[in-house]
Motif scaffolding. Structure first.
Motif, mmCIF file in Angstrom:
data_model
loop_
_atom_site.group_PDB
_atom_site.id
_atom_site.type_symbol
_atom_site.label_atom_id
_atom_site.label_comp_id
_atom_site.label_asym_id
_atom_site.label_seq_id
_atom_site.Cartn_x
_atom_site.Cartn_y
_atom_site.Cartn_z
ATOM 1 N N SER A 25 -84.379 -35.969 -16.495
ATOM 2 C CA SER A 25 -83.651 -37.009 -15.793
ATOM 3 C C SER A 25 -84.596 -37.826 -14.924
ATOM 4 O O SER A 25 -84.375 -38.994 -14.673
ATOM 5 C CB SER A 25 -82.545 -36.389 -14.948
ATOM 6 O OG SER A 25 -83.119 -35.513 -14.019
ATOM 7 N N MET A 26 -85.689 -37.207 -14.474
ATOM 8 C CA MET A 26 -86.608 -37.921 -13.598
ATOM 9 C C MET A 26 -87.502 -38.865 -14.388
ATOM 10 O O MET A 26 -87.869 -39.912 -13.916
ATOM 11 C CB MET A 26 -87.507 -36.909 -12.901
ATOM 12 C CG MET A 26 -86.737 -35.988 -12.023
ATOM 13 S SD MET A 26 -87.288 -36.235 -10.394
ATOM 14 C CE MET A 26 -85.950 -35.696 -9.431
ATOM 15 N N THR A 27 -87.886 -38.460 -15.567
ATOM 16 C CA THR A 27 -88.857 -39.257 -16.309
ATOM 17 C C THR A 27 -88.194 -40.138 -17.368
ATOM 18 O O THR A 27 -88.842 -40.991 -17.947
ATOM 19 C CB THR A 27 -89.844 -38.337 -17.049
ATOM 20 O OG1 THR A 27 -89.088 -37.523 -17.949
ATOM 21 C CG2 THR A 27 -90.620 -37.460 -16.103
ATOM 22 N N GLY A 28 -86.916 -39.887 -17.625
ATOM 23 C CA GLY A 28 -86.226 -40.668 -18.642
ATOM 24 C C GLY A 28 -86.493 -40.180 -20.053
ATOM 25 O O GLY A 28 -86.033 -40.772 -21.019
ATOM 26 N N CYS A 29 -87.240 -39.068 -20.207
ATOM 27 C CA CYS A 29 -87.494 -38.538 -21.551
ATOM 28 C C CYS A 29 -86.342 -37.633 -21.956
ATOM 29 O O CYS A 29 -85.748 -36.972 -21.132
ATOM 30 C CB CYS A 29 -88.768 -37.696 -21.553
ATOM 31 S SG CYS A 29 -90.209 -38.651 -21.122
ATOM 32 N N SER A 30 -86.081 -37.557 -23.242
ATOM 33 C CA SER A 30 -85.044 -36.628 -23.666
ATOM 34 C C SER A 30 -85.703 -35.344 -24.162
ATOM 35 O O SER A 30 -86.839 -35.345 -24.619
ATOM 36 C CB SER A 30 -84.204 -37.245 -24.775
ATOM 37 O OG SER A 30 -85.020 -37.420 -25.897
ATOM 38 N N VAL A 31 -84.992 -34.224 -24.009
ATOM 39 C CA VAL A 31 -85.534 -32.937 -24.411
ATOM 40 C C VAL A 31 -84.890 -32.540 -25.720
ATOM 41 O O VAL A 31 -83.676 -32.498 -25.842
ATOM 42 C CB VAL A 31 -85.225 -31.877 -23.331
ATOM 43 C CG1 VAL A 31 -85.796 -30.541 -23.734
ATOM 44 C CG2 VAL A 31 -85.755 -32.326 -22.001
ATOM 45 N N SER A 32 -85.704 -32.247 -26.720
ATOM 46 C CA SER A 32 -85.147 -31.965 -28.035
ATOM 47 C C SER A 32 -84.521 -30.567 -28.099
ATOM 48 O O SER A 32 -83.530 -30.352 -28.751
ATOM 49 C CB SER A 32 -86.227 -32.106 -29.097
ATOM 50 O OG SER A 32 -87.314 -31.279 -28.753
ATOM 51 N N THR A 33 -85.113 -29.613 -27.364
ATOM 52 C CA THR A 33 -84.609 -28.243 -27.421
ATOM 53 C C THR A 33 -84.041 -27.876 -26.066
ATOM 54 O O THR A 33 -84.730 -28.021 -25.066
ATOM 55 C CB THR A 33 -85.782 -27.278 -27.716
ATOM 56 O OG1 THR A 33 -86.599 -27.852 -28.721
ATOM 57 C CG2 THR A 33 -85.295 -25.924 -28.133
ATOM 58 N N ALA A 34 -82.810 -27.359 -26.060
ATOM 59 C CA ALA A 34 -82.257 -26.904 -24.784
ATOM 60 C C ALA A 34 -82.942 -25.592 -24.412
ATOM 61 O O ALA A 34 -83.153 -24.737 -25.267
ATOM 62 C CB ALA A 34 -80.762 -26.693 -24.925
ATOM 63 N N PRO A 35 -83.304 -25.424 -23.148
ATOM 64 C CA PRO A 35 -84.003 -24.193 -22.774
ATOM 65 C C PRO A 35 -83.037 -23.013 -22.656
ATOM 66 O O PRO A 35 -81.847 -23.197 -22.450
ATOM 67 C CB PRO A 35 -84.576 -24.541 -21.400
ATOM 68 C CG PRO A 35 -83.644 -25.568 -20.842
ATOM 69 C CD PRO A 35 -83.126 -26.346 -22.014
ATOM 70 N N VAL A 36 -83.594 -21.825 -22.754
ATOM 71 C CA VAL A 36 -82.846 -20.617 -22.420
ATOM 72 C C VAL A 36 -83.112 -20.352 -20.939
ATOM 73 O O VAL A 36 -84.271 -20.349 -20.508
ATOM 74 C CB VAL A 36 -83.323 -19.415 -23.267
ATOM 75 C CG1 VAL A 36 -82.633 -18.132 -22.817
ATOM 76 C CG2 VAL A 36 -83.077 -19.682 -24.740
ATOM 77 N N THR A 37 -82.042 -20.176 -20.151
ATOM 78 C CA THR A 37 -82.236 -19.933 -18.719
ATOM 79 C C THR A 37 -81.667 -18.563 -18.349
ATOM 80 O O THR A 37 -80.735 -18.077 -18.991
ATOM 81 C CB THR A 37 -81.548 -21.013 -17.856
ATOM 82 O OG1 THR A 37 -80.167 -21.018 -18.172
ATOM 83 C CG2 THR A 37 -82.143 -22.380 -18.119
ATOM 84 N N ASP A 38 -82.241 -17.986 -17.318
ATOM 85 C CA ASP A 38 -81.758 -16.679 -16.859
ATOM 86 C C ASP A 38 -82.208 -16.500 -15.409
ATOM 87 O O ASP A 38 -83.066 -17.254 -14.925
ATOM 88 C CB ASP A 38 -82.346 -15.571 -17.749
ATOM 89 C CG ASP A 38 -81.507 -14.295 -17.705
ATOM 90 O OD1 ASP A 38 -80.600 -14.200 -16.864
ATOM 91 O OD2 ASP A 38 -81.783 -13.392 -18.510
#
Ligand code: AMP
Ligand code: MG
Length: 350
Positions: A25-38
Motif C-alpha cells: 500500500s505504501m509503494t503502490g506495488c501489488s503482491v502476487s502471492t499472499a503471505p502466510v502469517t502467524d
C-alpha cells in the motif's frame, strides 16, 4: 536521570516497537502471492511472522522457528529457573558449565561491551532488580542502595573459559538487551535452512527480513515514542535487521517522574541521555540489539562517533525533544516521514 512526564496519557508497555508495514500500500506495488502469517507470544513479546512461500513450506518453516525461539528462551531467560543464565546467577561464585551457545553469546556480549565502554553490560541485573524491572515490583531505590549495588555491575568480572562461566560475589546476568537480537538471527537462520527466501519477522522492537517480497521491497515503520504506537517514519527497501530501544518501551511513574528500563551502568539510574528512541540497522541482529541499548545510554554525540568509526552500522535516532531525527546517509536515502510528522527535522550524521 529522571525525565518529566509528558501531559498525554501513556500506555505502560508499548508492545510493538517497530511495525512491519504493508509495503504494497505504501509503494503502490501489488503482491502476487499472499503471505502466510502467524503469531506467538514468547520472550515477553508478541512475535509476528509474515512468510511468502507456499502454505505448507511457510507453515513448516514457522513451526521450526517457533521451536527454536522456545528452545532459546528456555536457555537464555533469567526468569526461567532452569535456564543456563539462572544456573549462572544461582551459583554465587562457583564456575557453572553451560551450553556452547550460551558461552558464545556471553563472550559476544563481553566483546561488544568493550567497544561501547560498558554502556551495554549484561551484568546490569542487580540494578534491574533493585529498580524492580524484573519482577514489575517497581521502586525508586535510595542513592545509598544504588551506590552499594553498582559495585556488583562490571562485565570485566565475568569470566568465561570454554563453556564454564564464573561470576564474582553478588553479580548476576541479564541478557535482555541482546537475547532477542540473537534469537532473531537464529530465526533467520532456521527459516533460510527451511528454504524460505522471502519473510519478515517482528519480535517487538527487533525486526528481521529475508530477501524481499515477491513484487516489492519490505518496508518498516519506526514507532513514535509517545506510547500510542503510530509510526513516524518509514524505511523503504528494508533488508537485514533493525532494532529499536526507547524509554517508552517499559517504565513506571512515581510522583510525576518517569523511570524507564534502560540503566546507565555508570550511574545506576535510568539513563538520562538526549535520545528518545534509537533504531540500529545492520545484517547482524545480535549486534543491533546490543548497540541499540548502548547507544540509548551513550547519547547522540558518542553514537555519532561510533557510527563514523563503524561503516556497517546505520542508525535513526530521535532526539529527546522529538524534534530532530539523526540518521546515517544509508537510512536518509530510504526514509520518509509519515503524514503528520513532517515537522521533524532530519540531520545526516555520516
Ligand atoms: P533493550 O530493550 O534491548 O534496550 O534492552 C533493555 C533491557 O536490557 C532492560 O529491560 C534490562 O533487562 C536490560 N538492560 C537495562 N540496561 C542495560 C544496559 N545498560 N546494558 C545491558 N542490558 C541492560
Ligand atoms: Mg538491546
Amino acid at each position: 536521570m529522571k525525565s518529566k512526564l509528558t501531559k498525554k496519557p501513556l500506555i505502560v508497555v508499548a508492545v510493538i516497537l517497530i511495525i512491519a508495514v504493508a509495503a504494497s500500500s505504501m509503494t503502490g506495488c501489488s503482491v502476487s502471492t499472499a503471505p502466510v502469517t502467524d503469531e506467538m507470544f514468547a520472550i515477553d513479546t508478541i512475535i509476528k511472522f509474515t512468510v511468502y512461500a507456499d502454505t505448507d513450506a511457510a507453515n513448516k518453516a514457522i513451526d521450526t522457528a517457533k521451536a527454536e525461539i522456545t528452545r532459546l528462551e528456555s536457555m537464555l531467560s533469567a526468569s526461567i529457573e532452569t535456564s543456563d543464565i539462572s544456573s549462572i546467577n544461582n551459583s554465587k561464585t562457583e564456575p557453572v558449565n553451560v551450553s556452547e551457545e550460551t558461552a558464545d553469546l556471553i563472550n559476544r556480549s563481553l566483546e561488544i561491551s568493550k567497544t561501547v565502554n560498558g554502556a551495554f553490560d549484561i551484568s546490569v541485573r542487580p540494578l534491574v532488580t533493585l529498580w524492580g524491572f524484573d519482577t514489575k515490583n517497581f521502586t525508586v531505590p535510595s542513592d545509598n542502595d544504588i551506590k552499594s549495588t553498582i559495585g556488583y555491575v562490571d562485565y570485566k568480572k565475568i569470566s568465561v573459559s570454554d563453556t564454564s562461566v564464573r561470576l564474582s560475589d553478588n553479580m548476576s546476568l541479564d541478557l535482555g538487551a541482546i537475547a532477542k537480537g540473537y534469537i532473531a538471527d537464529r530465526v533467520v537462520s532456521v527459516m533460510c535452512d527451511s528454504g524460505i527466501t522471502s519473510a519478515i519477522v517482528s519480535l517487538g522492537g527487533n525486526v528481521v527480513a529475508i530477501g524481499k517480497k515477491p513484487s516489492s521491497d519490505f518496508s518498516i515503520g519506526i514507532e513514535y515514542p509517545d506510547g500510542y504506537g503510530d509510526s513516524f517514519a518509514v524505511i523503504n527497501g528494508f533488508c537485514g535487521a533493525a532494532v529499536t530501544s526507547g524509554a517508552y518501551q517499559r517504565y513506571f511513574e512515581q510522583n510525576s517522574v518517569r523511570y524507564h528500563h534502560i540503566i546507565d551502568p555508570e550511574t545506576g539510574y535510568p539513563s538520562d541521555s538526549d535520545i528518545s528512541s534509537v533504531t540500529v540497522f545492520s545484517d547482524d541482529s545480535t549486534l543491533c540489539d546490543a548497540l541499540s541499548t548502548a547507544f540509548f545510554v551513550m547519547g547522540i554525540e558518542k553514537t555519532t562517533a561510533y557510527c563514523k568509526a563503524n561503516p556497517d552500522i546505520d542508525v535513526a535516532i530521535l532526539s529527546a525533544d522529538y524534534k530532530t531525527l539523526y540518521v546515517t546517509s544509508n537510512i536518509k536515502s530510504r526514509l520518509s516521514l509519515t503524514k503528520g510528522y513532517n515537522d521533524i527535522s532530519i540531520k545526516e550524521i555520516k
